[in-house]
Design a protein around this motif. Structure first.
Motif, mmCIF file in Angstrom:
data_model
loop_
_atom_site.group_PDB
_atom_site.id
_atom_site.type_symbol
_atom_site.label_atom_id
_atom_site.label_comp_id
_atom_site.label_asym_id
_atom_site.label_seq_id
_atom_site.Cartn_x
_atom_site.Cartn_y
_atom_site.Cartn_z
ATOM 1 N N LEU A 105 0.844 -1.194 0.000
ATOM 2 C CA LEU A 105 0.000 0.000 0.000
ATOM 3 C C LEU A 105 0.886 1.253 0.000
ATOM 4 O O LEU A 105 1.719 1.453 0.883
ATOM 5 C CB LEU A 105 -0.910 -0.007 1.232
ATOM 6 C CG LEU A 105 -1.945 1.121 1.313
ATOM 7 C CD1 LEU A 105 -2.927 1.040 0.156
ATOM 8 C CD2 LEU A 105 -2.696 1.052 2.647
ATOM 9 N N GLY A 106 0.711 2.095 -1.013
ATOM 10 C CA GLY A 106 1.549 3.279 -1.157
ATOM 11 C C GLY A 106 2.874 3.014 -1.821
ATOM 12 O O GLY A 106 3.669 3.916 -2.061
ATOM 13 N N ASN A 107 3.122 1.756 -2.112
ATOM 14 C CA ASN A 107 4.378 1.344 -2.750
ATOM 15 C C ASN A 107 4.056 0.271 -3.792
ATOM 16 O O ASN A 107 4.734 -0.741 -3.906
ATOM 17 C CB ASN A 107 5.340 0.818 -1.672
ATOM 18 C CG ASN A 107 6.702 0.453 -2.216
ATOM 19 O OD1 ASN A 107 7.173 1.064 -3.171
ATOM 20 N ND2 ASN A 107 7.331 -0.555 -1.616
ATOM 21 N N GLU A 108 2.956 0.494 -4.538
ATOM 22 C CA GLU A 108 2.396 -0.522 -5.424
ATOM 23 C C GLU A 108 3.393 -0.944 -6.511
ATOM 24 O O GLU A 108 4.169 -0.135 -7.027
ATOM 25 C CB GLU A 108 1.117 0.003 -6.085
ATOM 26 C CG GLU A 108 -0.092 0.052 -5.154
ATOM 27 C CD GLU A 108 -0.068 1.229 -4.196
ATOM 28 O OE1 GLU A 108 0.812 2.096 -4.374
ATOM 29 O OE2 GLU A 108 -0.904 1.285 -3.274
ATOM 30 N N GLN A 109 3.348 -2.238 -6.846
ATOM 31 C CA GLN A 109 4.198 -2.792 -7.908
ATOM 32 C C GLN A 109 3.495 -2.570 -9.242
ATOM 33 O O GLN A 109 2.599 -3.332 -9.625
ATOM 34 C CB GLN A 109 4.441 -4.282 -7.660
ATOM 35 C CG GLN A 109 5.044 -4.584 -6.292
ATOM 36 C CD GLN A 109 6.392 -3.922 -6.115
ATOM 37 O OE1 GLN A 109 7.388 -4.339 -6.712
ATOM 38 N NE2 GLN A 109 6.449 -2.872 -5.299
ATOM 39 N N ALA A 110 3.871 -1.505 -9.913
ATOM 40 C CA ALA A 110 3.145 -1.093 -11.121
ATOM 41 C C ALA A 110 4.026 -1.141 -12.363
ATOM 42 O O ALA A 110 5.240 -0.933 -12.293
ATOM 43 C CB ALA A 110 2.584 0.310 -10.941
ATOM 44 N N THR A 111 3.384 -1.432 -13.471
ATOM 45 C CA THR A 111 4.019 -1.371 -14.787
ATOM 46 C C THR A 111 3.245 -0.372 -15.632
ATOM 47 O O THR A 111 2.050 -0.563 -15.878
ATOM 48 C CB THR A 111 4.012 -2.756 -15.469
ATOM 49 O OG1 THR A 111 4.627 -3.722 -14.594
ATOM 50 C CG2 THR A 111 4.777 -2.718 -16.793
ATOM 51 N N LYS A 112 3.913 0.701 -16.033
ATOM 52 C CA LYS A 112 3.282 1.765 -16.816
ATOM 53 C C LYS A 112 2.021 2.299 -16.126
ATOM 54 O O LYS A 112 0.979 2.504 -16.747
ATOM 55 C CB LYS A 112 2.944 1.271 -18.222
ATOM 56 C CG LYS A 112 4.181 0.923 -19.050
ATOM 57 C CD LYS A 112 3.810 0.458 -20.444
ATOM 58 C CE LYS A 112 5.067 0.139 -21.258
ATOM 59 N NZ LYS A 112 4.752 -0.330 -22.622
ATOM 60 N N GLY A 113 2.127 2.462 -14.817
ATOM 61 C CA GLY A 113 1.036 3.048 -14.067
ATOM 62 C C GLY A 113 -0.076 2.101 -13.690
ATOM 63 O O GLY A 113 -1.049 2.494 -13.046
ATOM 64 N N ILE A 114 0.035 0.813 -14.071
ATOM 65 C CA ILE A 114 -0.992 -0.190 -13.762
ATOM 66 C C ILE A 114 -0.402 -1.219 -12.797
ATOM 67 O O ILE A 114 0.683 -1.758 -13.049
ATOM 68 C CB ILE A 114 -1.491 -0.889 -15.044
ATOM 69 C CG1 ILE A 114 -2.102 0.144 -16.001
ATOM 70 C CG2 ILE A 114 -2.521 -1.964 -14.697
ATOM 71 C CD1 ILE A 114 -2.463 -0.412 -17.359
ATOM 72 N N VAL A 115 -1.115 -1.468 -11.682
ATOM 73 C CA VAL A 115 -0.630 -2.435 -10.689
ATOM 74 C C VAL A 115 -0.511 -3.814 -11.325
ATOM 75 O O VAL A 115 -1.450 -4.322 -11.938
ATOM 76 C CB VAL A 115 -1.578 -2.499 -9.480
ATOM 77 C CG1 VAL A 115 -1.148 -3.597 -8.516
ATOM 78 C CG2 VAL A 115 -1.624 -1.154 -8.764
ATOM 79 N N ASN A 116 0.672 -4.403 -11.170
ATOM 80 C CA ASN A 116 0.940 -5.736 -11.721
ATOM 81 C C ASN A 116 0.679 -6.765 -10.621
ATOM 82 O O ASN A 116 1.497 -6.958 -9.719
ATOM 83 C CB ASN A 116 2.384 -5.821 -12.217
ATOM 84 C CG ASN A 116 2.635 -7.086 -13.015
ATOM 85 O OD1 ASN A 116 2.202 -8.166 -12.630
ATOM 86 N ND2 ASN A 116 3.345 -6.942 -14.125
ATOM 87 N N LYS A 117 -0.469 -7.426 -10.711
ATOM 88 C CA LYS A 117 -0.879 -8.380 -9.678
ATOM 89 C C LYS A 117 0.078 -9.560 -9.575
ATOM 90 O O LYS A 117 0.373 -10.041 -8.476
ATOM 91 C CB LYS A 117 -2.304 -8.876 -9.962
ATOM 92 C CG LYS A 117 -3.397 -7.838 -9.727
ATOM 93 C CD LYS A 117 -3.573 -7.559 -8.236
ATOM 94 C CE LYS A 117 -4.742 -6.628 -7.967
ATOM 95 N NZ LYS A 117 -4.850 -6.316 -6.523
ATOM 96 N N ASN A 118 0.564 -10.048 -10.718
ATOM 97 C CA ASN A 118 1.454 -11.218 -10.706
ATOM 98 C C ASN A 118 2.747 -10.915 -9.965
ATOM 99 O O ASN A 118 3.194 -11.691 -9.100
ATOM 100 C CB ASN A 118 1.751 -11.677 -12.133
ATOM 101 C CG ASN A 118 0.539 -12.307 -12.794
ATOM 102 O OD1 ASN A 118 -0.330 -12.864 -12.111
ATOM 103 N ND2 ASN A 118 0.460 -12.225 -14.107
ATOM 104 N N ILE A 119 3.362 -9.767 -10.300
ATOM 105 C CA ILE A 119 4.609 -9.385 -9.628
ATOM 106 C C ILE A 119 4.353 -9.170 -8.143
ATOM 107 O O ILE A 119 5.153 -9.570 -7.291
ATOM 108 C CB ILE A 119 5.198 -8.115 -10.272
ATOM 109 C CG1 ILE A 119 5.677 -8.406 -11.697
ATOM 110 C CG2 ILE A 119 6.344 -7.568 -9.427
ATOM 111 C CD1 ILE A 119 6.202 -7.207 -12.447
ATOM 112 N N THR A 120 3.205 -8.561 -7.822
ATOM 113 C CA THR A 120 2.854 -8.301 -6.424
ATOM 114 C C THR A 120 2.766 -9.598 -5.634
ATOM 115 O O THR A 120 3.368 -9.726 -4.553
ATOM 116 C CB THR A 120 1.512 -7.541 -6.328
ATOM 117 O OG1 THR A 120 1.623 -6.292 -6.992
ATOM 118 C CG2 THR A 120 1.130 -7.306 -4.873
#
Length: 513
Positions: A105-120
């Motif tokens: 939270l506040g440090n989201e794992q994002a790719t091009k501004g979209i949260v990447n659920k798999n990486i998370t």
């Protein structure tokens, strides 16, 4: 000689002209576990808030030297970027979000501004493995216990590449097993080179894990004890904390039991959400006038659920059984009826349920007993003020006046305000749930004395505590609980902690055998 990862020099912090920290000096070695101890209000949490950027430079004076450089953090984010992460006593997790979402939270794992659920999810699994938590990352925080929530907070710290981990009362809400697991985890982190600062009132835990112990008193550094150089004992630490020896941790008490005050028979309580599940199963107990009765049990044993359900059905559904007070059956439909019948309950969560933090001492004390300061439903403000000041004096609440806001008080004084509120209802029977959780040894002694004075006045006192030495030290008699049932009953003079633990872990089947 081990190098310092942190040195805080001549730190001064004031609140409204009152010094909370006065030229505090504090050094921490790289890769050690360093304990910071002191009474409530000594300045421990304030010092750590200075370090972590909660209080920014300009709000305090002095220098923070971290890894050789003078640091002046403008906010928490800046300190976290340097690897300093603080975990506060009140956990900052969102109950209806998943473990994974809370960790990032506040440090989201994002790719091009979209949260990447798999990486998370992949990252969270690795972090949970690091802290030894075997839970699905998609599990909601509300569905795991406090011990596991503490591990989620630590996993969250590791997601920020922590080098200096600060834990403020990390075991205050944990049972003995979870506390031991957390302490072992800190030892493992030490092997990996992680530096930890632990604030704790549980001095036995401090002695177990700490390499060095720094003592604060009244906002000043008293001394630092080193395990290599000093014999660190609880008595030695207490003397530094309070400025004197506490030869006896518990006031002397001579039991003076009278007639049975409250008898609970065949008490059964169902879970308020899953109403098919029985939480309290056919429990019977009694407490006498002038007696201090203890309830011992591990987390989840049902102690809190039992006393809350007795206190006007403030917990549970489909409650059955019999209540007999002073020899006469009574029925309590709600907490208001419980109060009118002479019962009072002091919650274990003083900040969440026990106090209105943004209001003053006066309102917090009087709110449960307004009828005692009212006439024809109109509050007599003079009488209300008089009674509040009376209880402030009687319980030695340290404040400027009864108009001081409760959120500005130390934990020990907040606990005295909660006690004052319920003592002001003039109860015959007082339930105290973890009455000394998160407060220092000096304040504990004062609260023990208050409890014993009430018993000496003929009040029936029921105490729930997760600290067995405390139950042994203040109770006349103890019931043990496990799995929603009572497994044993003992006079404290005739039992030891090992026997209590045996009955606290006894299975229901064995009990019935």
């Amino acid at each position: 000689m081990m190098s310092h990862i942190l040195e805080m020099k001549n730190i001064i912090k004031e609140f409204s002209g009152v010094r909370a920290l006065s030229n505090v000096n504090f050094k921490v070695n790289k890769g050690e576990i360093h304990a910071l101890v002191g009474e409530n209000g000594a300045g421990k949490s304030t010092l750590m808030k200075v370090l972590s950027g909660v209080y920014t430079y300009g709000e305090y004076s002095g220098d923070i030297v971290y890894k050789g450089d003078v640091s002046r953090f403008k906010n928490i984010k800046e300190s976290e970027e340097k690897g300093i992460v603080i975990i506060h006593q009140e956990l900052a997790l969102v109950p209806y979000m998943s473990i994974a979402d809370n960790i990032f939270l506040g440090n989201e794992q994002a790719t091009k501004g979209i949260v990447n659920k798999n990486i998370t999810i992949i990252s969270v699994k690795e972090l949970l493995k690091t802290v030894g938590l075997k839970e699905n990352p998609t599990t909601l925080i509300k569905d795991i216990g406090v011990g596991k929530q503490q591990l989620v907070e630590i996993a969250k710290a590791f997601s920020k590449k922590v080098e200096l981990l600060i834990l403020d009362e990390p075991t205050a809400s944990l049972n003995e097993n979870d506390s031991e697991n957390l302490l072992e985890l800190l030892k493992e982190f030490k092997k990996e080179g992680i530096t930890s600062i632990i604030i704790s009132h549980k001095l036995n835990e401090v002695i177990e894990v700490a390499d060095n112990v720094t003592i604060l008193r009244d906002g000043e550094t008293i001394e630092t004890l080193s395990k290599e150089k000093n014999e660190i004992s609880e008595d030695r630490i207490i003397k530094g904390m309070v400025g004197r020896s506490l030869d006896n941790r518990f006031p002397k008490h001579t039991p003076n039991e009278g007639q049975v005050a409250l008898e609970v028979n065949d008490w059964t309580v169902h879970n308020p959400i899953d109403t098919e599940r029985i939480v309290i199963n056919n429990v019977s107990f009694k407490v006498n006038n002038g007696e201090i009765l203890g309830f011992a049990g591990l987390m989840g044993a049902g102690r809190t659920e039992l006393v809350k359900s007795v206190f006007g059905k403030s917990y549970g559904k489909n409650i059955s059984g019999e209540l007999i007070k002073d020899g006469k059956p009574i029925k309590l439909k709600n907490p208001r009826e419980a109060i009118l019948n002479g019962l009072a309950y002091v919650t274990e969560d003083r900040k969440g349920d026990g106090l209105i933090l943004i209001q003053d001492i006066l309102n917090n004390i009087s709110i449960a007993s307004l009828e005692k300061v009212s006439k024809n439903t109109v509050i007599d403000k003079n009488r209300e003020l008089e009674r509040s000041r009376e209880y402030k004096k009687k319980l030695n609440i340290k404040s400027t006046d009864v108009f001081q806001r409760v959120d500005s008080l130390s934990g020990g004084n907040q606990q005295k305000v909660v006690l004052s509120r319920w003592i002001a209802t003039e109860p015959d029977i007082l339930f105290l749930d973890e009455p000394t959780r998160g407060i220092d040894v000096g304040a504990k002694y004062e609260i023990y004395k208050i409890i014993q004075d009430l018993a000496d006045q003929g009040k029936a006192i029921v105490v729930i505590s997760s600290e067995l030495p405390e139950l042994m030290g203040i109770s006349d008699r103890v019931y043990t609980m496990n799995e929603g049932t009572i497994t044993g009953e003992f006079k404290t003079a005739d039992v030891n902690q090992e026997k209590l633990m045996e009955y606290m872990t006894m299975s229901v089947n064995k009990k019935g055998a």
